[in-house]
Design a protein around this motif. Structure first.
Motif, mmCIF file in Angstrom:
data_model
loop_
_atom_site.group_PDB
_atom_site.id
_atom_site.type_symbol
_atom_site.label_atom_id
_atom_site.label_comp_id
_atom_site.label_asym_id
_atom_site.label_seq_id
_atom_site.Cartn_x
_atom_site.Cartn_y
_atom_site.Cartn_z
ATOM 1 N N SER A 193 8.556 1.899 -0.939
ATOM 2 C CA SER A 193 8.596 0.684 -0.816
ATOM 3 C C SER A 193 9.966 0.278 0.114
ATOM 4 O O SER A 193 10.820 -0.357 -0.143
ATOM 5 C CB SER A 193 9.233 0.136 -2.244
ATOM 6 N N GLU A 195 11.135 -1.382 4.066
ATOM 7 C CA GLU A 195 10.680 -2.654 5.092
ATOM 8 C C GLU A 195 11.423 -2.048 6.576
ATOM 9 O O GLU A 195 12.379 -1.236 6.543
ATOM 10 C CB GLU A 195 11.400 -3.935 4.726
ATOM 11 N N ASN A 198 8.010 0.972 11.107
ATOM 12 C CA ASN A 198 6.633 1.081 11.617
ATOM 13 C C ASN A 198 6.129 2.611 11.973
ATOM 14 O O ASN A 198 4.718 2.726 11.483
ATOM 15 C CB ASN A 198 6.632 0.164 12.641
ATOM 16 N N ASP A 215 4.712 0.619 3.640
ATOM 17 C CA ASP A 215 3.936 -0.044 4.679
ATOM 18 C C ASP A 215 4.552 0.502 6.023
ATOM 19 O O ASP A 215 5.616 0.370 6.480
ATOM 20 C CB ASP A 215 4.240 -1.594 4.629
ATOM 21 N N GLU A 217 2.717 1.983 10.182
ATOM 22 C CA GLU A 217 1.682 1.809 11.136
ATOM 23 C C GLU A 217 1.315 3.259 11.461
ATOM 24 O O GLU A 217 0.154 3.343 11.864
ATOM 25 C CB GLU A 217 2.106 0.975 12.204
ATOM 26 N N LEU A 233 -0.253 4.459 1.802
ATOM 27 C CA LEU A 233 0.013 3.233 2.464
ATOM 28 C C LEU A 233 -0.071 1.940 1.497
ATOM 29 O O LEU A 233 -0.972 1.975 0.523
ATOM 30 C CB LEU A 233 -1.073 2.769 3.525
ATOM 31 N N ALA A 234 0.844 1.088 1.513
ATOM 32 C CA ALA A 234 1.067 0.058 0.431
ATOM 33 C C ALA A 234 -0.009 -1.024 0.725
ATOM 34 O O ALA A 234 -0.751 -1.107 1.657
ATOM 35 C CB ALA A 234 2.296 -0.665 0.697
ATOM 36 N N HIS A 235 -0.532 -1.560 -0.531
ATOM 37 C CA HIS A 235 -1.749 -2.428 -0.324
ATOM 38 C C HIS A 235 -1.534 -3.528 0.591
ATOM 39 O O HIS A 235 -2.348 -3.986 0.849
ATOM 40 C CB HIS A 235 -2.186 -2.781 -1.834
ATOM 41 N N GLU A 236 -0.281 -3.945 0.552
ATOM 42 C CA GLU A 236 0.230 -5.139 1.633
ATOM 43 C C GLU A 236 0.186 -4.695 2.938
ATOM 44 O O GLU A 236 0.708 -5.654 3.829
ATOM 45 C CB GLU A 236 1.487 -5.726 1.058
ATOM 46 N N ALA A 237 -0.188 -3.671 3.326
ATOM 47 C CA ALA A 237 -0.168 -3.092 4.756
ATOM 48 C C ALA A 237 -0.762 -4.244 5.636
ATOM 49 O O ALA A 237 -1.706 -4.777 5.162
ATOM 50 C CB ALA A 237 -0.727 -1.528 4.928
ATOM 51 N N LYS A 238 -0.526 -3.989 6.791
ATOM 52 C CA LYS A 238 -0.945 -5.112 7.933
ATOM 53 C C LYS A 238 -2.504 -4.946 8.104
ATOM 54 O O LYS A 238 -2.967 -3.901 8.175
ATOM 55 C CB LYS A 238 -0.207 -4.950 9.108
ATOM 56 N N GLN A 241 -4.107 -2.324 10.215
ATOM 57 C CA GLN A 241 -4.217 -0.929 9.894
ATOM 58 C C GLN A 241 -5.716 -0.593 9.392
ATOM 59 O O GLN A 241 -5.828 0.570 9.121
ATOM 60 C CB GLN A 241 -3.210 -0.660 8.895
#
Length: 417
Positions: A193, A195, A198, A215, A217, A233-238, A241
Motif C-alpha cells: 500500500s 504511493e 512507479n 500500485d 507500473e 498489483l492493487a485493484h486501483e492500479a492505473k 496497466q
C-alpha cells in the motif's frame, strides 16, 4: 499462627526477597521485557534493587491503548530519556496523533542504537521519517507504517538489516531503490500500500522472501537467491496497466518472472494476474520453475486468458506440490468469458498433493476447472473448497462430488461459510 510457623514464613519471605533482589541486571531486564512498559516501571516499587531495573530492559513495547494522550507522551519521553541499557527491540503503536513529538522521540531512540524498530502510529497523515533513524548502524529489523520515506543526502545504508517491512507509505523510485540496494544482507522485504513508486527496482543479492502489494507500473528483480515471491498489483492500479503489452518483449515484469526460476513459493494476485495473462506467454512461459513447490493465485475462472496463463504456469512447475487459489470470479460474465470444458491444453501435475479454492461460488467455470485439475493430478490427496456463493448448492455439490479423478486417493472436501 504459632510462633514457630510465623518465624518460618518470615524466613521464607526474606529468602525469596533476597533471591529476587540478588538477580543479575540482565536477568531482571529479561523478566521486565515480558511486561508492557507501564507494568515494568511499577516494579520500581518492589525494592531499592528493582528501582532502576526497568531502565535496562532490552525490549521496549509501547501501546497508547486506553492512555490519555498526554499521559502516553509523558511515558514515552520518560522511557526514552531514562533508559540506559542496550535496546534489542523498540516497538511503538498508537491510534492517536503524535506528529509534534515524533521527531523528538526518533532522535532519542537513535541514540540508543536499537537492533529492531517497529513504528505503527496509524492516525493522521504519514509521519516523515527523520534522517537520524537512517543513521542507526546496528539495525537488523525495521517495520514502518503510515510514513513518508525520504533518504538523507548522505546514506551509508543498513549494513546489518535483514528484515524490511513498509506499509501504507509514500516514497520515490530512487529512494526505495537505494534503501533496498544499500542493505547488503537483506533477506526479507515487504512493501504494501504505497504511493509515489512507479518503477520498482529491487536489487538484493541475499533476498529470500519478497512480498509486494501496491500500485506500480513496472518491476525489475535482481535477487538470485529469492525463494518466496508474492506479487500483487492493487485493484486501483492505473487503467493503462491493463493494456496488452505483448510486443514489449523487454518488459521488466516479464523478465523478472524469468529471473525467478529458483523460487519455491510464488504468489500472484490482484491486477498483476491480468497483467501477466495479457502477454504472449500463453504457449511458452518465460522460465521453468524446477524448485517451485507452492503456488498461490487469485484468479478469475471465467477469464480465458487468466486460465490459459495459469495452465502455462502449471506446465512450467514440474514439481508443484501445493496449490492455493482465491476465486475472483463474478456471477455476471462478460464477452471475455471462457468455456473451460473446451480447454485442450493438457497439463501434468505429477507431484501435486493438496489444492484449495476459497471464495467458491458454484459457477460452472469453477466446477469445470476443478474437473480439469482432478484429471491432471495422479498423486492428489485432497481438494478443499470454501463455498461462499449464493448459488443453489445441492446440484452443484452433487456434480462436484461426482467428478472423475485420476488419483484414487483424491478427496473433495467442501466447507460452507
Amino acid at each position: 499462627m504459632s510462633a514457630c510457623k510465623k518465624a518460618r514464613a518470615e524466613a521464607t519471605y526474606v529468602v525469596s526477597s533476597d533471591r529476587l533482589s540478588s538477580l543479575p541486571p540482565e536477568l531482571k531486564g529479561d523478566i521486565l521485557s515480558r511486561l508492557n512498559v507501564e507494568e515494568a516501571v511499577k516494579t520500581s516499587t518492589l525494592s531499592s534493587t528493582w528501582r532502576d531495573a526497568w531502565t535496562n530492559m532490552p525490549k521496549i513495547f509501547l501501546r497508547d491503548g486506553n492512555f490519555a494522550r498526554t499521559k502516553f507522551v509523558t511515558l514515552v519521553d520518560m522511557v526514552l530519556s531514562l533508559h540506559n541499557g542496550t535496546v534489542d527491540m523498540f516497538d511503538i503503536s498508537g491510534s492517536k496523533t503524535y506528529h509534534d513529538e515524533f521527531g523528538r522521540w526518533m532522535r532519542m531512540l537513535s541514540r540508543r542504537s536499537p537492533r529492531s524498530v517497529t513504528i505503527r502510529l496509524n492516525s493522521g497523515p504519514g509521519y516523515r521519517i527523520p534522517s537520524c533513524l537512517f543513521s542507526i548502524g546496528d539495525l537488523r529489523v525495521l517495520h514502518l507504517q503510515n510514513c513518508v520515506i525520504s533518504l538523507p543526502r548522505v546514506f551509508q545504508g543498513f549494513k546489518r538489516l535483514t528484515h524490511l517491512d513498509l506499509k501504507n507509505f509514500s516514497s520515490t523510485d530512487m529512494d526505495i531503490q537505494n534503501l533496498v540496494s544499500f542493505c547488503p544482507v537483506l533477506s526479507c522485504l515487504k512493501l504494501a500500500s504505497f504511493e509515489g513508486i512507479n518503477y520498482l527496482n529491487v536489487q538484493a543479492p541475499k533476498l529470500k522472501r519478497l512480498h509486494v502489494f501496491g500500485d506500480f507500473e513496472d518491476i525489475n528483480l535482481d535477487a538470485p537467491n529469492l525463494e518466496v515471491a508474492i506479487l500483487s498489483l492493487a485493484h486501483e492500479a492505473k487503467a493503462h496497466q491493463s493494456v496488452p503489452i505483448a510486443h514489449d518483449m523487454e518488459s521488466h515484469v516479464k523478465k523478472s518472472l524469468g529471473d525467478l526460476s529458483g523460487i519455491k513459493t510464488l504468489g500472484i494476485s490482484g491486477i498483476f494476474m491480468k497483467y501477466i495473462s495479457k502477454w504472449c506467454i500463453l504457449t511458452k512461459f518465460p522460465a521453468v520453475f524446477h524448485r517451485l513447490e507452492h503456488i498461490y493465485l487469485v484468479i478469475c475462472f471465467w477469464d480465458q486468458r487468466q486460465v490459459l496463463a495459469t495452465c502455462s504456469l502449471f506446465q512450467n512447475a514440474p514439481n508443484l506440490k501445493k496449490l492455493d487459489m482465491w476465486d475472483h470470479s463474478s456471477s455476471t460474465l462478460d464477452q471475455d468469458q471462457a468455456s473451460i470444458q473446451e480447454l485442450t491444453m493438457q497439463v501434468q501435475l505429477d507431484h501435486l498433493v493438496t489444492a484449495s479454492v476459497k471464495d467458491f461460488r458454484g459457477l460452472d467455470c469453477e466446477v469445470n476447472f476443478l474437473a480439469k485439475l482432478l484429471s491432471w493430478a495422479p498423486a492428489l490427496e485432497e481438494v478443499k473448497i470454501e463455498w461462499t456463493g449464493k448459488t443453489e448448492c445441492s446440484m452443484v455439490l452433487a456434480k462436484l462430488l461426482a467428478l472423475p479423478r485420476v488419483s484414487p486417493r483424491a478427496k473433495v472436501i467442501v466447507t460452507f461459510l
